[in-house]
Design an enzyme around this catalytic site. Structure first.
Site, PDB file in Angstrom:
ATOM      1  CB  CYS A 130      -0.926   0.038   1.229  1.00 17.72           C
ATOM      2  SG  CYS A 130      -0.251  -0.412   2.636  1.00 17.72           S
ATOM      3  CG  HIS A 243      -1.402   3.889   4.844  1.00 14.31           C
ATOM      4  ND1 HIS A 243      -1.994   3.463   5.832  1.00 14.31           N
ATOM      5  CD2 HIS A 243      -0.682   2.951   4.257  1.00 14.31           C
ATOM      6  CE1 HIS A 243      -1.779   2.161   6.054  1.00 14.31           C
ATOM      7  NE2 HIS A 243      -1.194   1.814   5.219  1.00 14.31           N
TER       8      HIS A 243
END
Lengths: 354, 354
Positions: A130, A243
């Site tokens: 990710c 994130h």
């Protein structure tokens, strides 16, 4: 494109699995049939898809018969156990685990960056980590114009990266702290609510954790540039699912803020969020549930003549995992690359498709 | 050292004020008398100190009579309004605001780094910004051995930096979110619970916020090194009171991990927390309420031949503010530097005390 495809989701009951189901529906993916696969523990549950309830099956030797594309999000050991069987049964596996990412014959693909790499697959295509996906979507368009020589990244990673149960645990910990009680950490190694800690993946001899080395090595593979130097500090923060990354870039030649903004404004998968008057830049709560990587605070680095600072947020489950996998499947379909590359058509793929 | 001193705390009712009271008591600071000063709004409250209740007075023209040392933590405008009066009344002001930090005649002091700068004060000594204090305590000992040429910092700053009410607001926001309600942001510009955002201090023309420029400019002044290049990305995270920083250092010549560890093991104000087996490194909850700057994850930077990565946490209210101010007062007493430097004794201070 009237053709449709037989899809299987391996790891259908996880957080990424849920997002895959949502994306197949919302993107009108051409689904001829949909098989939901999971561990025997989760078999028998049913999940809704386009008005139907689909019963989850335990993954088995015959589970991949009559499947064109497997979207796998079931962890490295499950991927290793089943990917070869799926490929032998004639399916293409797009795997979200780290099991195959660094294998030389497995393409590691971010569709905004290196879609052509998917042409060379031999049955398995790996979805990157990710943090790497989010960073490469934002850095690649700049790297195309002026070569990036070095990246210094610091991440602010949400609980979702440790799974749905970690997300739940952070909330339980927060409630405990608000009640004046001691928070309990069972899924996560330490209390995360109102706290943070360096990413707890295994450390190598140099003191880098696996998460950091993924950013280093996967970026090189995706960019097909073994010379780009990357260092990272990965940190888990008490955010639920998007994130953030503070990224310092050193270019070969100066990259102006104006030039970087123009490049990123036209970059696929990127949305610039910069309201300098209101001091408003990308935030995790704004990236949650959204497709683009949000980029902002594009600044000249005052410490380096060729430096540029950028800040980004992205949904870790969506673009950081499920969306990227679905986009890879869309590339395969659009380019007619479902068939594994043989030695010959690999060569032709390289010359014609690259 | 049997002598004791007449102390005033300006801004006694704030979070830093409370910590100052605690530190004066716990460090057995030689207090002859203690005056608690605050805005008229807070006057009349009383605060306990060594078994006595001391009534808070509204700051006034005569408030600084018979005071040797003023520990000021009342914001820039209050500091500007009252510091000169305190100095005129014969006190030394150790000011925690940013009002005087970059004034050429005002020493900016971190006692572990440049205690000798305090000798040259002319009545006012500035306490640096919290992020700068924490960083300089860890970087200075390394810089002494091998020159640091460039610092790339990313911060993870707790709510306490925005004041006690911001700390309270984060908790209220967290409870709202856990209840399924929409969090309200009144003190902070955006919801911070389960979220984060770039530090919201005013931005300059280059896109750096004030907090970042403090790290750049204050570090240069404290190190007395105008050539050290610093860039920073400052981020507010949903942690209550300790700050964390990911710091990338580029040295003039290579600094090995072993060498850095040996230096930091013997550095004042630093505690190394590194359990590589348990993946245990500094965390905000461990730094909270503690004096040292916790440093860990000391790694060779694999992206730069002279690079080193370090990670640190420190209590933002304690070493980042109140403790540093009390330590400055201790230096003044120990070195007998309470008297303002005149032009002559400044010269002698430079030659004898530096």
């Amino acid at each position: 494109m009237s053709k449709s495809y037989r899809i299987a989701i391996l790891g259908a009951t996880g957080a990424v699995g849920a997002e895959l189901l949502d994306l197949l529906a919302s993107r009108n993916f051409p689904v001829a049939s949909l098989k939901l696969l999971a561990s025997p523990r989760s078999a028998g549950k049913s999940l809704p898809f386009q008005g139907e309830n689909i019963v989850v099956e335990a993954v088995s030797d015959r589970a991949f018969d009559n499947v064109d594309i497997v979207l796998a999000s079931a962890g490295g050991s499950t991927a290793k156990a089943w990917a070869a069987k799926a490929v032998a049964a004639g399916a293409v596996v797009i795997d979200n685990s780290s099991a195959f990412r660094m294998e030389p014959h497995v393409p590691l693909v971010v569709p905004e960056v290196n879609p052509q790499a998917a042409a060379r697959h031999q049955g398995i295509i790996a979805n990157p980590n990710c943090t790497t996906i989010l960073m490469t979507v934002a850095v690649w368009p700049l790297h195309q114009v002026k070569r990036v020589q070095r990246i210094v990244a610091a991440t602010y990673q949400s609980a979702s990266g440790a799974g749905a149960r970690a997300m739940e645990e952070v909330k339980i910990q927060a409630q405990a702290i608000l009640n004046g009680e001691t928070p309990v950490a069972e899924i996560l190694p330490y209390p995360l609510a109102f706290n943070l800690f360096p990413h707890n993946s295994p450390l190598n001899d140099l003191g880098y954790c696996e998460e950091e080395m993924k950013m280093v090595n996967e970026t090189r593979k995706i960019f097909n540039d073994q010379n780009i130097r990357v260092t990272a500090t990965c940190v888990r923060v008490p955010v639920l699912r998007a994130h953030s990354e503070a990224i310092n870039l050193e270019f070969e030649t100066p990259m102006s803020v104006q030039e970087a903004k123009e490049i990123l404004q036209n970059a696929p998968g990127v949305q610039i969020i910069e309201d300098w008057q209101a001091n408003h830049f990308p935030m995790p709560i704004e990236a949650t549930g959204r497709d683009p990587v949000l980029v902002g605070r594009i600044r000249q680095d005052i410490s380096h003549p060729h430096g540029l600072e950028i800040w980004l947020c992205g949904d870790q489950i969506r673009k950081g995992a499920a969306l990227n996998a679905v986009q890879i499947a869309e590339v395969l379909i659009e380019k007619n690359w479902l068939q594994p590359a043989t030695s010959e058509n690999q060569l032709s793929a390289t010359s014609n498709r690259g």
